[in-house]
Design an enzyme around this catalytic site. Structure first.
Site, short mmCIF file in Angstrom:
data_model
loop_
_atom_site.label_atom_id
_atom_site.label_comp_id
_atom_site.label_asym_id
_atom_site.label_seq_id
_atom_site.Cartn_x
_atom_site.Cartn_y
_atom_site.Cartn_z
CD1 TRP A 258 2.47 7.86 -3.59
CD2 TRP A 258 0.25 8.13 -3.79
NE1 TRP A 258 2.12 7.60 -4.90
CE2 TRP A 258 0.77 7.77 -5.05
CE3 TRP A 258 -1.12 8.34 -3.67
CZ2 TRP A 258 -0.03 7.62 -6.18
CZ3 TRP A 258 -1.91 8.20 -4.79
CH2 TRP A 258 -1.37 7.84 -6.03
CG ASP B 19 -4.27 4.91 -0.09
OD1 ASP B 19 -4.62 3.89 -0.70
OD2 ASP B 19 -3.49 5.77 -0.58
CE LYS C 236 1.92 0.05 -5.93
NZ LYS C 236 1.30 1.30 -6.28
C1 LMR Z 1 4.50 4.83 -5.79
O1 LMR Z 1 4.27 5.44 -4.76
O2 LMR Z 1 5.62 4.74 -6.31
C2 LMR Z 1 3.38 4.09 -6.49
O3 LMR Z 1 2.20 4.23 -5.78
C3 LMR Z 1 3.28 4.47 -7.91
C4 LMR Z 1 2.72 5.85 -8.11
O4 LMR Z 1 1.74 5.96 -8.85
O5 LMR Z 1 3.24 6.80 -7.56
#
Ligand code: LMR
Length: 395
Positions: free
Chosen positions: A129, A210, A245
């Protein structure tokens, strides 16, 4: 004071929505942020959430502070949701604090690790992420990465992942995604979880998990397989979870940081360190999201309704994975995109280059993250042909 500041680029995920909103193309499509949308393109408030909110409005008698750990009922319910009927709960080894979203949980986890070991590194998957590195470095950790996704073969790069994890020092931490890996959609199999858990037990690094998508992969129990197995195998770990989510509570900012200690006494000491970390960050977590979640999880009827609504979201995303692959074929795309149906959760990489990503945006108003990550949750039967045609055009 501010004259030395340099302008920073917009966030790679959140910045897309700003551009998307300014786009006047009626066919525009935002595959950027991981936000569930229904077939009409709406991110609905779940029925169980509406009912829980009504109940709170009717029954809440005070807005007085709670404390740095947040609501005890929420913490108990979320720990049970995440870990199930696990022995770590019976052994009284888990300490949970409510946090402002999953991001807040990650930040608290990072600060706890830094408090234990100044100079420690956290190893994150490559890719991960986009916000992980920023959150952990802001918490004072070094951030390193281990191989995870094989872009050429659209699968896990598991052998190289294990080889890298074998080099992780005992004083470091390793971040794993519980399920619905963001951004690749590729998850560890049960056998692979076992290998990673056994390596963690042997090598001594701390596993941080996570869990932002529990219930969006195979199901609530199935998606928690990895965390529960790791908790069975090692003495200490951290689980950061999010209700954004699975309860659709994005803007309420509610998540949890659960730390497992090697004994009940060790867990008490951890908790005594965790609370001051919260106190100096934001003092106490927001309460409204926690109140909604605990009301749902404390009611058999609302929990059943939530399970049904969550299953509907999960099944819709699964159906859109199938439909996108079918429609790409129907629009004459010969490249194999079938890997999309083998992946989980909200995201997959299309596997197109950054120039093609930019063309999708400039020529078709289709917005996705530069890495070619798409949020499947934004695809619907009435936009899938436009999307498939647009992809066919840029290939
Ligand atoms: C994403 O990866 O799009 C979501 O987790 C929203 C974010 O806060 O980035």
């Amino acid at each position: 004071m501010f004259s030395s500041l340099q302008a920073q680029p917009a966030d790679p995920i959140l910045g897309l929505t700003v551009q998307f909103k300014a786009d006047s193309n009626p066919h525009k499509l935002n595959l950027g942020p991981g936000i569930y949308q229904d077939e009409a393109g709406l991110t609905p408030v779940l029925g169980c959430v509406k009912a829980a909110e009504q109940h709170r409005v009717d029954s809440e008698t005070t807005k007085a502070y709670i404390n740095s750990a947040g609501s005890a009922l929420f913490n108990k319910k979320i720990t049970a949701l995440n870990f199930g009927d696990h022995r770590v709960i019976h052994e009284n080894r888990v300490r949970t604090v409510s946090t402002p979203g999953g991001t807040g949980a990650l930040r608290i986890a990072g600060e706890l690790i830094r408090t234990c070991r100044a100079g420690a590194a956290i190893w994150v998957s490559n890719p991960t992420w986009a916000n992980h590195a920023g959150v952990f470095s802001a918490a004072g950790l070094q951030v390193r990465s281990y191989p995870y996704y094989d872009h050429d073969n659209k699968c896990l790069d598991f052998d190289n992942m294990m080889a890298a994890l074998q080099q992780v020092p005992a004083d470091d931490a390793v971040l794993l995604h519980a399920s619905c890996h963001n951004p690749s959609g590729m998850d560890l199999s049960p056998a692979q979880w076992r290998q990673v858990a056994e390596l963690a037990a042997k090598a001594g690094f701390l596993v941080v998990i996570d869990m932002a998508y529990q219930g969006f992969g195979a199901g609530l129990e199935e998606d928690a397989y990895g965390p529960r197995l790791v908790a069975d195998t090692v003495d200490e770990m951290i689980l950061c979870s999010s209700c954004s989510k699975n309860f659709g509570l994005y803007r309420e900012r509610i998540g949890a940081c659960s730390v497992i200690g090697s004994s009940a006494a060790a867990a008490d000491i951890i908790n005594s360190v965790l609370l001051p970390i919260v106190r100096v960050n934001y003092s106490m977590p927001p309460a409204h999201g926690a109140a909604i979640v605990e009301t749902i999880l404390d009611s058999a009827e609302l929990t059943a309704q939530w399970h049904a609504e969550l299953a509907q979201m999960r099944q819709r995303i699964g159906a859109m994975r199938q439909l996108l692959v079918q429609r790409l074929l129907a629009h004459g795309v010969t490249r194999d995109f079938s890997f999309i149906t083998a992946q989980n959760g909200m995201f997959s990489f299309l596997g197109i280059d950054s120039e093609q990503v930019q063309r999708l945006q400039d020529e078709f108003s289709v917005y996705l993250v530069g890495s070619s990550r798409i949020s499947i949750a934004a695809i619907a039967p009435d936009n899938v042909d436009y999307l498939a045609q647009s992809i066919a055009s840029v290939l």
